[in-house]
Design a protein around this motif. Structure first.
Motif, PDB file in Angstrom:
ATOM      1  N   LEU A 108       9.806  21.053   0.914  1.00 39.96           N
ATOM      2  CA  LEU A 108       9.072  20.950   2.173  1.00 39.96           C
ATOM      3  C   LEU A 108      10.025  20.972   3.363  1.00 39.96           C
ATOM      4  CD1 LEU A 108       6.091  20.686   2.994  1.00 39.96           C
ATOM      5  CD2 LEU A 108       6.417  18.213   3.082  1.00 39.96           C
ATOM      6  N   ILE A 109      11.150  20.302   3.225  1.00 41.79           N
ATOM      7  CA  ILE A 109      12.160  20.274   4.296  1.00 41.79           C
ATOM      8  C   ILE A 109      12.704  21.676   4.551  1.00 41.79           C
ATOM      9  CG2 ILE A 109      14.471  19.436   4.907  1.00 41.79           C
ATOM     10  CD1 ILE A 109      13.752  16.847   3.358  1.00 41.79           C
ATOM     11  N   PRO A 113       9.573  22.858   8.046  1.00 41.58           N
ATOM     12  CA  PRO A 113      10.105  21.745   8.853  1.00 41.58           C
ATOM     13  C   PRO A 113       9.122  21.246   9.913  1.00 41.58           C
ATOM     14  CG  PRO A 113      11.152  23.826   9.443  1.00 41.58           C
ATOM     15  CD  PRO A 113      10.374  24.079   8.196  1.00 41.58           C
ATOM     16  N   SER A 114       8.227  22.111  10.407  1.00 42.60           N
ATOM     17  CA  SER A 114       7.271  21.694  11.436  1.00 42.60           C
ATOM     18  C   SER A 114       6.260  20.686  10.903  1.00 42.60           C
ATOM     19  CB  SER A 114       6.535  22.918  11.993  1.00 42.60           C
ATOM     20  OG  SER A 114       5.808  23.578  10.965  1.00 42.60           O
ATOM     21  N   LEU A 128      18.730  13.405  -1.562  1.00 41.09           N
ATOM     22  CA  LEU A 128      20.147  13.752  -1.553  1.00 41.09           C
ATOM     23  C   LEU A 128      20.629  13.936  -0.117  1.00 41.09           C
ATOM     24  CD1 LEU A 128      20.259  16.292  -4.534  1.00 41.09           C
ATOM     25  CD2 LEU A 128      20.898  13.868  -4.542  1.00 41.09           C
ATOM     26  N   GLU A 129      21.937  13.779   0.089  1.00 41.94           N
ATOM     27  CA  GLU A 129      22.505  13.808   1.433  1.00 41.94           C
ATOM     28  C   GLU A 129      22.217  15.120   2.159  1.00 41.94           C
ATOM     29  OE1 GLU A 129      26.787  13.114   3.721  1.00 41.94           O
ATOM     30  OE2 GLU A 129      26.679  13.149   1.539  1.00 41.94           O
ATOM     31  N   ASN A 130      22.305  16.235   1.457  1.00 43.77           N
ATOM     32  CA  ASN A 130      22.086  17.533   2.093  1.00 43.77           C
ATOM     33  C   ASN A 130      20.679  17.620   2.702  1.00 43.77           C
ATOM     34  OD1 ASN A 130      22.785  20.287   2.740  1.00 43.77           O
ATOM     35  ND2 ASN A 130      21.423  20.916   1.073  1.00 43.77           N
ATOM     36  N   SER A 131      19.695  17.163   1.952  1.00 42.17           N
ATOM     37  CA  SER A 131      18.317  17.177   2.450  1.00 42.17           C
ATOM     38  C   SER A 131      18.128  16.178   3.586  1.00 42.17           C
ATOM     39  CB  SER A 131      17.344  16.855   1.311  1.00 42.17           C
ATOM     40  OG  SER A 131      17.358  17.863   0.328  1.00 42.17           O
ATOM     41  N   LYS A 137      17.875  16.109  11.437  1.00 43.90           N
ATOM     42  CA  LYS A 137      17.875  17.063  12.547  1.00 43.90           C
ATOM     43  C   LYS A 137      16.448  17.443  12.934  1.00 43.90           C
ATOM     44  CE  LYS A 137      19.846  21.495  13.990  1.00 43.90           C
ATOM     45  NZ  LYS A 137      20.675  22.669  13.590  1.00 43.90           N
ATOM     46  N   ILE A 138      15.595  17.648  11.930  1.00 48.64           N
ATOM     47  CA  ILE A 138      14.198  18.004  12.178  1.00 48.64           C
ATOM     48  C   ILE A 138      13.481  16.883  12.930  1.00 48.64           C
ATOM     49  CG2 ILE A 138      11.966  18.423  11.062  1.00 48.64           C
ATOM     50  CD1 ILE A 138      13.549  19.778   8.769  1.00 48.64           C
TER      51      ILE A 138
END
Length: 320
Positions: A108-109, A113-114, A128-131, A137-138
């Motif tokens: 979903l991320i 993102p909206s 996880l950190e990447n997500s 930011k979103i």
């Protein structure tokens, strides 16, 4: 607020007041991954009367889930975890709107993102950190509060990411009236001097305003102590004794009020450094889209300017 809500949430209303409860009931929460940590967080919000919740989880209920999530039982095995948790939460408080999305939060991320812009708060658990970096930011771009939670057995962490959070009514434990006892304005001083505290007429004596009593006796104390008001514990006690000495009898409510409020004579003037920092924050530009908090700060700044430059009398400044 409806009478039904006041009765239902009576205990928590005593903690954060009607404004806090109204903010709670308007809020929309999104939970990513409904494991034990996220489910417990949502349970507390639902019981508190949150406006609406959306549970996002693409996994199915497995056997190990039954041992760490009390919202799931054997009948849930093989079913959508988001659907089962959402159904349980709706049973806790039918006034809360609840829905679920059977999709991986990571997907979903990446793909939508909206989706997160519709929420007041996003609770991300076990991501996880990447997500998390992408989600942060979103949420910041959409001005949505992000709460990150991760548990490791009996330990865990919680982090909050947001631009700013404004509280207008913080429901303080006490409210201190500004009686201007350190430096009464001229009209108050002049009025206080027209009152004779040594009068023996009990009717007149009982009808002297307690603020006038404090102004007169604070001035008397200062004259006897090189212009200083009581500051130490012993001096404050002696100041109370000075007030008691002017009582004709023990049933004078105005003098009792003066004794109870005598500590205000020793309260420092001015505003805190934290409030000064907010008022003087030059980076804040107020316009029609600004939150109510910054509009009130701007108004307070204008009021302070008027008092400083034009010397507006205190009685008028209270109205500004």
């Amino acid at each position: 607020m409806a009478a039904e809500s006041k009765t239902k949430y009576d205990r928590q209303l005593r903690i954060w007041g009607e404004q806090g409860q109204a903010a709670l009931e308007k809020a929309s929460i999104c939970l990513l991954n409904c494991g034990p940590t996220g489910s417990e967080a949502l349970k507390n919000l639902v019981l508190g009367g949150i406006g609406s919740i959306t549970v996002v989880d693409g996994s199915k209920v497995e056997a190990y889930d039954l041992g760490n999530n009390f919202m799931l039982d054997e009948e849930s095995l093989g079913q959508s975890k988001a659907k089962c948790v959402c159904s349980f939460l709706k049973e806790l408080n039918d006034a809360v709107k609840a829905k679920f999305v059977e999709e991986s939060p990571d997907t979903l991320i990446e793909t939508n993102p909206s989706f997160f812009a519709q929420f007041t708060l996003v609770i991300a658990t076990q991501l996880l950190e990447n997500s998390l970096l992408k989600l942060d930011k979103i949420c910041r771009q959409a001005n949505v509060i992000l709460v990150v939670a991760r548990s490791y057995g009996l330990t865990g962490l919680v982090r909050i990411s947001l631009k700013e959070h404004n509280v207008i009514e913080s429901k303080p434990d006490h409210f201190l009236d500004d009686l201007r006892l350190h430096n009464p304005w001229p009209e108050l001083k002049q009025f206080a001097k027209t009152i004779d505290l040594s009068v023996t007429d009990p009717v007149v004596h009982k009808h002297t305003p307690y603020i006038v009593i404090l102004v007169r006796l604070a001035e008397k104390w200062a004259d006897a102590h090189d212009g200083c008001l009581p500051s130490t514990r012993q001096e404050k006690k002696e100041f109370k004794d000075l007030i008691k000495a002017h009582m004709l009898n023990l049933d004078e409510d105005n003098y009792k009020e003066a004794i109870e409020a005598s500590f205000k004579v020793s309260t420092p003037r001015g505003i805190s450094s934290h409030l000064c920092q907010i008022i003087n924050d030059a980076a804040v530009q107020v316009d029609s889209t600004s939150p109510d908090f910054w509009v009130l700060v701007a108004a307070l700044k204008v009021k302070s300017f008027l008092l400083l430059v034009f010397k507006v009398p205190p009685l008028i400044s209270f109205v500004l």
